[in-house]
Enzyme design. Structure first.
Site, mmCIF file in Angstrom:
data_model
loop_
_atom_site.group_PDB
_atom_site.id
_atom_site.type_symbol
_atom_site.label_atom_id
_atom_site.label_comp_id
_atom_site.label_asym_id
_atom_site.label_seq_id
_atom_site.Cartn_x
_atom_site.Cartn_y
_atom_site.Cartn_z
ATOM 1 N N ARG A 123 -1.703 4.641 -18.706
ATOM 2 C CA ARG A 123 -2.135 5.757 -17.856
ATOM 3 C C ARG A 123 -2.691 6.906 -18.701
ATOM 4 O O ARG A 123 -3.640 7.584 -18.289
ATOM 5 C CB ARG A 123 -0.953 6.224 -16.997
ATOM 6 C CG ARG A 123 -1.270 7.387 -16.067
ATOM 7 C CD ARG A 123 -2.337 7.019 -15.065
ATOM 8 N NE ARG A 123 -2.735 8.187 -14.291
ATOM 9 C CZ ARG A 123 -3.625 9.077 -14.686
ATOM 10 N NH1 ARG A 123 -4.238 8.934 -15.853
ATOM 11 N NH2 ARG A 123 -3.938 10.115 -13.929
ATOM 12 N N ASN A 206 -4.173 -6.776 -13.350
ATOM 13 C CA ASN A 206 -2.999 -6.061 -13.828
ATOM 14 C C ASN A 206 -1.891 -6.033 -12.778
ATOM 15 O O ASN A 206 -0.726 -6.327 -13.069
ATOM 16 C CB ASN A 206 -3.384 -4.634 -14.204
ATOM 17 C CG ASN A 206 -2.202 -3.817 -14.674
ATOM 18 O OD1 ASN A 206 -1.784 -3.938 -15.805
ATOM 19 N ND2 ASN A 206 -1.662 -2.993 -13.800
ATOM 20 N N THR A 232 2.446 0.352 -0.553
ATOM 21 C CA THR A 232 1.665 1.489 -0.075
ATOM 22 C C THR A 232 1.430 1.363 1.425
ATOM 23 O O THR A 232 1.217 0.264 1.956
ATOM 24 C CB THR A 232 0.307 1.583 -0.797
ATOM 25 O OG1 THR A 232 -0.509 2.570 -0.159
ATOM 26 C CG2 THR A 232 -0.435 0.254 -0.785
ATOM 27 N N SER A 267 -9.422 -0.809 -0.111
ATOM 28 C CA SER A 267 -9.973 -0.720 -1.473
ATOM 29 C C SER A 267 -9.451 -1.913 -2.260
ATOM 30 O O SER A 267 -8.520 -2.603 -1.827
ATOM 31 C CB SER A 267 -9.557 0.578 -2.168
ATOM 32 O OG SER A 267 -8.181 0.543 -2.524
ATOM 33 N N TYR A 269 -7.764 -1.684 -4.894
ATOM 34 C CA TYR A 269 -6.378 -1.326 -5.219
ATOM 35 C C TYR A 269 -5.450 -1.724 -4.080
ATOM 36 O O TYR A 269 -4.430 -2.388 -4.283
ATOM 37 C CB TYR A 269 -6.262 0.171 -5.491
ATOM 38 C CG TYR A 269 -4.869 0.703 -5.256
ATOM 39 C CD1 TYR A 269 -3.833 0.397 -6.140
ATOM 40 C CD2 TYR A 269 -4.578 1.479 -4.136
ATOM 41 C CE1 TYR A 269 -2.540 0.859 -5.899
ATOM 42 C CE2 TYR A 269 -3.303 1.946 -3.901
ATOM 43 C CZ TYR A 269 -2.282 1.633 -4.781
ATOM 44 O OH TYR A 269 -1.009 2.083 -4.544
ATOM 45 N N HIS A 270 -5.782 -1.307 -2.849
ATOM 46 C CA HIS A 270 -4.916 -1.624 -1.722
ATOM 47 C C HIS A 270 -4.821 -3.130 -1.502
ATOM 48 O O HIS A 270 -3.768 -3.650 -1.116
ATOM 49 C CB HIS A 270 -5.423 -0.922 -0.463
ATOM 50 C CG HIS A 270 -5.271 0.567 -0.491
ATOM 51 N ND1 HIS A 270 -6.320 1.417 -0.705
ATOM 52 C CD2 HIS A 270 -4.169 1.355 -0.360
ATOM 53 C CE1 HIS A 270 -5.891 2.670 -0.686
ATOM 54 N NE2 HIS A 270 -4.585 2.662 -0.479
ATOM 55 N N ASN A 328 -1.921 17.864 -3.483
ATOM 56 C CA ASN A 328 -1.939 18.368 -4.857
ATOM 57 C C ASN A 328 -3.327 18.885 -5.224
ATOM 58 O O ASN A 328 -3.478 19.943 -5.839
ATOM 59 C CB ASN A 328 -1.523 17.262 -5.833
ATOM 60 C CG ASN A 328 -0.028 16.980 -5.797
ATOM 61 O OD1 ASN A 328 0.736 17.695 -5.162
ATOM 62 N ND2 ASN A 328 0.398 15.924 -6.481
ATOM 63 N N ARG A 414 -15.597 7.390 0.609
ATOM 64 C CA ARG A 414 -14.875 6.183 1.000
ATOM 65 C C ARG A 414 -15.464 5.572 2.272
ATOM 66 O O ARG A 414 -16.195 6.229 3.009
ATOM 67 C CB ARG A 414 -13.395 6.499 1.217
ATOM 68 C CG ARG A 414 -12.746 7.195 0.028
ATOM 69 C CD ARG A 414 -11.271 7.362 0.220
ATOM 70 N NE ARG A 414 -10.672 8.035 -0.942
ATOM 71 C CZ ARG A 414 -9.405 7.907 -1.310
ATOM 72 N NH1 ARG A 414 -8.586 7.130 -0.620
ATOM 73 N NH2 ARG A 414 -8.940 8.541 -2.375
#
Length: 481
Positions: A123, A206, A232, A267, A269-270, A328, A414
């Site tokens: 990271r 990964n 998630t 995505s 990732y999802h 954030n 997106r």
């Protein structure tokens, strides 16, 4: 957990038979040679297309333990042995150097669990590659752990390596012998997975292979170990019906069955998280693994009781368009006088939770483990907000602090519904004792003040979104200096 270790590393064996590993942060730590397993070197493959640099190398399959000391404590991290003695429950936190992982590792250690962090520090490398940085200055993982020890007297073991390398993970499992594994160790950014082909493939390889390795390690070395996996809420998408917790009962053509809730990932990732869920569910059924999938909403905040104890324990806070989460990002934008970046119509609604509730939920899951062969799914969030609602809350809180805050609509990078129905159930963790920290004026004030404290570290060039779902291509993107 990622597939590369660090930008550079150097190794030398001293006369004291200690091997020293120097990581990306240049923190040299003595490592017993007995924990270096099968070292081999290979050129480091670049994930970002930057100018050619000198050759880099990665240590593969190396298990590094910072401490082997054991303690006996009678608190929430203890468990009874068959002879009635009290022992500390061992929890391995994979990805323990990250945003949620670091806060969780400290929280569990503070509660009396014996904790080991497994991480390869990738990271930190992502920030270097993309020209990003945390709002807060982050100490090296070695200094973090040493500071925690000096403040509390509690040890956290550290295994530096890649869980996509099964030999490394196997040695870590055999050395630490965890009773529970908390798995945060994945590339966790949807925008990162949509930058280009190489990062999409990296994310899926990964995340999916790393999780498969964890499942095989549990099967081979710790079959009673409880897997607590961070999933998630993004797996569900935004269906026009209520979102249940993992499963839905359907009647079709006169027959009824309870089935996994349909997945509508948005995505690469999802999608990797969806693949994880299917693999975990299968191994629970086939091998009798016990697992809890925490489908987490969007996390906000930075401080927990433990990270607030010392500046070297401070957690990271991402505000950029790649890794920063909505609330954030808005608080940091307000602190520096940048308009709040509402994507499109701003009706996108999601579940949110304070990072203090993230660590509390993980602790609850560990204390109430799944049964052998059970694949539980908990929806881990406390409140629902639309992007517009968050922007309004931050605007109001900022004005009270004398900040001039306004929101603007920016083109949505997106592919998602910008106005939709959203009603997700989240009762199971509450029933097990979760006491949520709901978003309040005082919490927003605290987060805004925190952002103001570090506003000189903000790079305003990183605020606007730069990753487009529709423009992703096969050619790797060069990161501008």
């Amino acid at each position: 957990m990622a597939h590369l270790l660090s930008t550079t590393c150097s190794l030398d064996v001293s006369s004291s038979n200690k091997l020293h590993f120097k990581s990306i942060n240049q923190c040299s730590t003595p490592i017993p040679t007995s924990f270096i397993m099968g070292i081999s070197f290979s050129p480091l493959k670049k994930l970002s297309l930057q100018s050619k640099r000198s050759a880099r190398y990665v240590i593969r399959a190396s298990a590094v333990s910072m401490s082997q000391e054991a303690r006996t404590q009678n608190d929430s991290g203890s468990q009874q042995t068959t002879d009635g003695a009290s022992t500390r429950k061992k929890v391995m936190v994979i990805g323990g150097d990250g945003y949620c992982g670091w806060a969780t590792a400290l929280h569990l250690s503070n509660k009396g669990y014996e904790v080991a962090i497994v991480d390869n520090l990738i990271r930190r490398l992502f920030d270097d590659q993309l020209g990003l940085d945390s709002l807060t200055p982050i100490s090296s993982i070695h200094n973090r752990i040493r500071r925690w020890k000096s403040l509390t007297g509690k040890d956290i073991q550290l295994f530096v390596g890649d869980i996509c390398e099964f030999e490394f993970l196997a040695e870590a499992f055999k050395s630490f012998e965890p009773d529970a594994v908390v798995h945060f160790g994945e590339q966790r950014s949807a925008p990162y997975s949509m930058i280009d082909r190489s990062r999409a493939i990296y994310t899926q390889h990964n995340n999916v292979i790393g999780t498969l390795n964890v499942l095989f390690a549990i099967k081979e070395f710790r079959e009673e170990c409880h897997l607590v996996k961070l999933g998630t809420m993004g797996e569900y998408g935004t269906p026009n019906i209520d979102i249940e917790e993992g499963y839905i009962t359907i009647t079709h053509n006169g027959r009824t069955d309870t089935l996994p809730y349909p997945k509508q990932a948005s995505s690469f990732y999802h999608l990797s998280k969806v693949h994880d869920s299917h693999n975990i569910a299968f191994t629970c059924k086939a091998w009798g693994i016990r697992a809890t999938d925490l489908n987490q909403g969007v996390v906000y905040g930075v401080r927990t009781d433990e990270t607030a104890m010392h500046e070297e324990l401070v957690n990271r806070l991402d505000y950029d368009g790649v890794f920063g989460t909505a609330l954030n990002r808005f608080c940091v934008q307000a602190a520096v006088g940048h308009p709040l970046t509402v994507y499109g119509k701003g009706g996108q609604t999601r579940g949110y939770l304070d990072i203090r509730d993230t660590v509390q939920c993980v602790e609850i899951a560990i204390a109430n483990p799944a049964k052998p062969g059970e694949f539980r799914v908990f929806n881990q969030f406390t409140e629902q907000f639309s992007v517009n609602e968050l922007a309004a809350l931050v605007t109001k809180a900022g004005e009270k602090l004398g900040l001039e805050v306004k929101a603007i609509s920016v083109p949505n990078p997106r592919v998602e519904a910008e106005e939709h129905y959203y009603n997700a159930k989240h009762t199971k963790l509450i029933e097990l004792g979760l006491q949520p920290h709901l978003l309040s004026d005082s919490l927003l004030d605290s987060l805004l003040n925190f952002a103001v404290q570090y506003k000189d570290r903000v790079d305003t060039k990183q605020i606007m979104p730069s990753v487009s779902w529709k423009k992703i291509g096969a050619k790797p993107k060069t990161v501008a200096a």
